[in-house]
Write a protein that holds these residues in place. Structure first.
Motif, PDB file in Angstrom:
ATOM      1  N   LEU A   1       0.959  -1.319  -0.075  1.00 15.60           N
ATOM      2  CA  LEU A   1       0.037  -0.098   0.135  1.00 15.60           C
ATOM      3  C   LEU A   1       0.748   1.146   0.006  1.00 15.60           C
ATOM      4  O   LEU A   1       0.604   2.078  -0.693  1.00 15.60           O
ATOM      5  CB  LEU A   1      -0.875  -0.097   1.188  1.00 15.60           C
ATOM      6  CG  LEU A   1      -2.302  -1.050   1.139  1.00 15.60           C
ATOM      7  CD1 LEU A   1      -2.773  -0.857   2.437  1.00 15.60           C
ATOM      8  CD2 LEU A   1      -3.071  -0.555   0.039  1.00 15.60           C
ATOM      9  N   THR A   2       1.945   1.374   0.630  1.00  9.31           N
ATOM     10  CA  THR A   2       2.809   2.358   0.515  1.00  9.31           C
ATOM     11  C   THR A   2       3.432   2.770  -0.621  1.00  9.31           C
ATOM     12  O   THR A   2       3.524   3.798  -0.970  1.00  9.31           O
ATOM     13  CB  THR A   2       3.870   2.079   1.773  1.00  9.31           C
ATOM     14  OG1 THR A   2       4.508   1.188   1.347  1.00  9.31           O
ATOM     15  CG2 THR A   2       3.293   2.143   3.174  1.00  9.31           C
ATOM     16  N   THR A   3       3.742   1.467  -1.253  1.00 11.34           N
ATOM     17  CA  THR A   3       4.280   1.802  -2.800  1.00 11.34           C
ATOM     18  C   THR A   3       3.259   2.457  -3.467  1.00 11.34           C
ATOM     19  O   THR A   3       3.602   3.098  -4.613  1.00 11.34           O
ATOM     20  CB  THR A   3       4.677   0.455  -3.130  1.00 11.34           C
ATOM     21  OG1 THR A   3       5.722   0.096  -2.394  1.00 11.34           O
ATOM     22  CG2 THR A   3       5.245   0.657  -4.562  1.00 11.34           C
ATOM     23  N   VAL A   4       2.101   1.722  -3.531  1.00 13.95           N
ATOM     24  CA  VAL A   4       0.841   2.020  -4.444  1.00 13.95           C
ATOM     25  C   VAL A   4       0.720   3.634  -4.191  1.00 13.95           C
ATOM     26  O   VAL A   4       0.577   4.568  -5.269  1.00 13.95           O
ATOM     27  CB  VAL A   4      -0.224   1.461  -4.167  1.00 13.95           C
ATOM     28  CG1 VAL A   4      -1.657   2.177  -4.771  1.00 13.95           C
ATOM     29  CG2 VAL A   4      -0.009  -0.047  -4.588  1.00 13.95           C
ATOM     30  N   PHE A   5       0.513   4.364  -3.102  1.00 14.48           N
ATOM     31  CA  PHE A   5       0.101   5.588  -2.790  1.00 14.48           C
ATOM     32  C   PHE A   5       1.242   6.345  -2.988  1.00 14.48           C
ATOM     33  O   PHE A   5       1.035   7.470  -3.562  1.00 14.48           O
ATOM     34  CB  PHE A   5      -0.317   5.648  -1.310  1.00 14.48           C
ATOM     35  CG  PHE A   5      -1.667   5.616  -1.028  1.00 14.48           C
ATOM     36  CD1 PHE A   5      -2.718   6.636  -1.301  1.00 14.48           C
ATOM     37  CD2 PHE A   5      -2.060   4.434  -0.678  1.00 14.48           C
ATOM     38  CE1 PHE A   5      -4.039   6.140  -1.016  1.00 14.48           C
ATOM     39  CE2 PHE A   5      -3.311   3.904  -0.392  1.00 14.48           C
ATOM     40  CZ  PHE A   5      -4.333   4.769  -0.525  1.00 14.48           C
ATOM     41  N   GLY A   6       2.554   6.004  -2.961  1.00 15.82           N
ATOM     42  CA  GLY A   6       3.632   6.770  -3.270  1.00 15.82           C
ATOM     43  C   GLY A   6       3.847   7.181  -4.972  1.00 15.82           C
ATOM     44  O   GLY A   6       4.032   7.980  -5.428  1.00 15.82           O
ATOM     45  N   LEU A   7       3.661   6.037  -5.797  1.00 17.08           N
ATOM     46  CA  LEU A   7       3.575   6.066  -6.949  1.00 17.08           C
ATOM     47  C   LEU A   7       2.220   7.027  -7.670  1.00 17.08           C
ATOM     48  O   LEU A   7       2.331   7.551  -8.401  1.00 17.08           O
ATOM     49  CB  LEU A   7       3.275   4.685  -7.481  1.00 17.08           C
ATOM     50  CG  LEU A   7       4.392   3.738  -7.625  1.00 17.08           C
ATOM     51  CD1 LEU A   7       4.164   2.199  -8.110  1.00 17.08           C
ATOM     52  CD2 LEU A   7       5.779   4.278  -8.349  1.00 17.08           C
TER      53      LEU A   7
END
Length: 265
Positions: free
Chosen positions: A216-222
């Motif tokens: 989830l952290t990767t998704v929101f960062g992207l």
């Protein structure tokens, strides 16, 4: 016999009239039923659309909370600051845009009527980088065409720097948001492997939660990086258009200066 026919005629007329009245009464009732059904269907569709929008908003909110307060708050911080800088640049570039052709006509007209001082006054009362470059160039008119050319080129670089102000911070947030997301992913995977080590068994239920949070952290960062990148490219296109307009207008101003210098001689 005539009485019998008369009675039959009256009975037929009576039944025909009754049937007509019944049909006339049933038609509005049927139309009302159809309209009511259509209204109920539209209300149901509207409720489904609202529920879907609320559900999507609630799902994003839930996923954001599940991502963890640490890294998700930093990603949100990058988004807020990046968007604030983008909005500031868009407003600034919008105010910096002027009709350079119209300004050139005003400068030429003022110069013809009141000399270089009148032309400088027109530039002083006009906003934007083009007018500022014109003013600086005209202020060196008495020093010669070559000096005017150098002044326009130098001050054009200054104005370009002002147009590109804060772009480095926007690019920083574009790069920083996915990096923070990847860092949250790595830390989440480490926590998932710690749980496996503590449990002594590889089970999907043990590691699923940690892996989900990590992703989830990767998704929101992207997502943040994509949003800011779109605004960044739009701002760059606006700056390129303004710089090209500044260069074209500066060449036209030099042509006017050369023309006026020849007339004065």
């Amino acid at each position: 016999m005539k009485k019998v026919f008369s009675m039959l005629t009256l009975v037929a007329v009576f039944f025909f009239g009754a049937a007509t009245v019944a049909v006339a009464e049933e038609a509005p009732a049927a139309e009302a039923v159809v309209e009511e059904a259509a209204a109920e269907e539209s209300v149901v569709v509207a409720e489904e659309v609202v529920a879907e929008e609320v559900g999507m908003h609630q799902a994003l909110k839930t996923k954001f909370i599940e991502g963890g307060a640490g890294f998700m708050s930093t990603v949100a911080f990058c988004l807020i600051l990046g968007l604030a800088l983008c909005v500031e640049r868009i407003i600034y570039l919008g105010l910096a845009s002027v009709d350079s052709g119209k300004l050139l006509r005003k400068v030429r007209s003022a110069w013809d009527e009141g000399g270089v001082e009148a032309a400088m006054e027109v530039c002083r009362n006009t906003r934007g980088p083009v007018a500022s470059i014109f003013y600086q160039g005209l202020s060196r008119y008495n020093e010669g065409v070559e000096t005017v050319d150098k002044t326009v080129a130098s001050y054009g670089s200054v104005q370009q720097g002002l147009l590109e102000k804060n772009l480095s911070w926007i690019s920083l947030f574009i790069a920083l948001a996915p990096m923070l997301g990847f860092m949250g992913t790595v830390i989440g995977m480490i926590e998932a492997f710690d749980k496996i080590q503590q449990a002594g068994d590889i089970s999907a239920t043990i590691v699923a939660g940690g892996i989900k949070v990590a992703l989830l952290t990767t998704v929101f960062g992207l997502i943040v990086a994509i949003i800011l990148q779109i605004f960044y490219n739009y701002i760059l296109s606006r700056i390129d258009a303004l710089v090209n307009d500044m260069e074209d207008a500066s060449i036209s101003l030099l042509d006017i200066v050369v023309e006026k210098t020849k007339v004065a001689e």
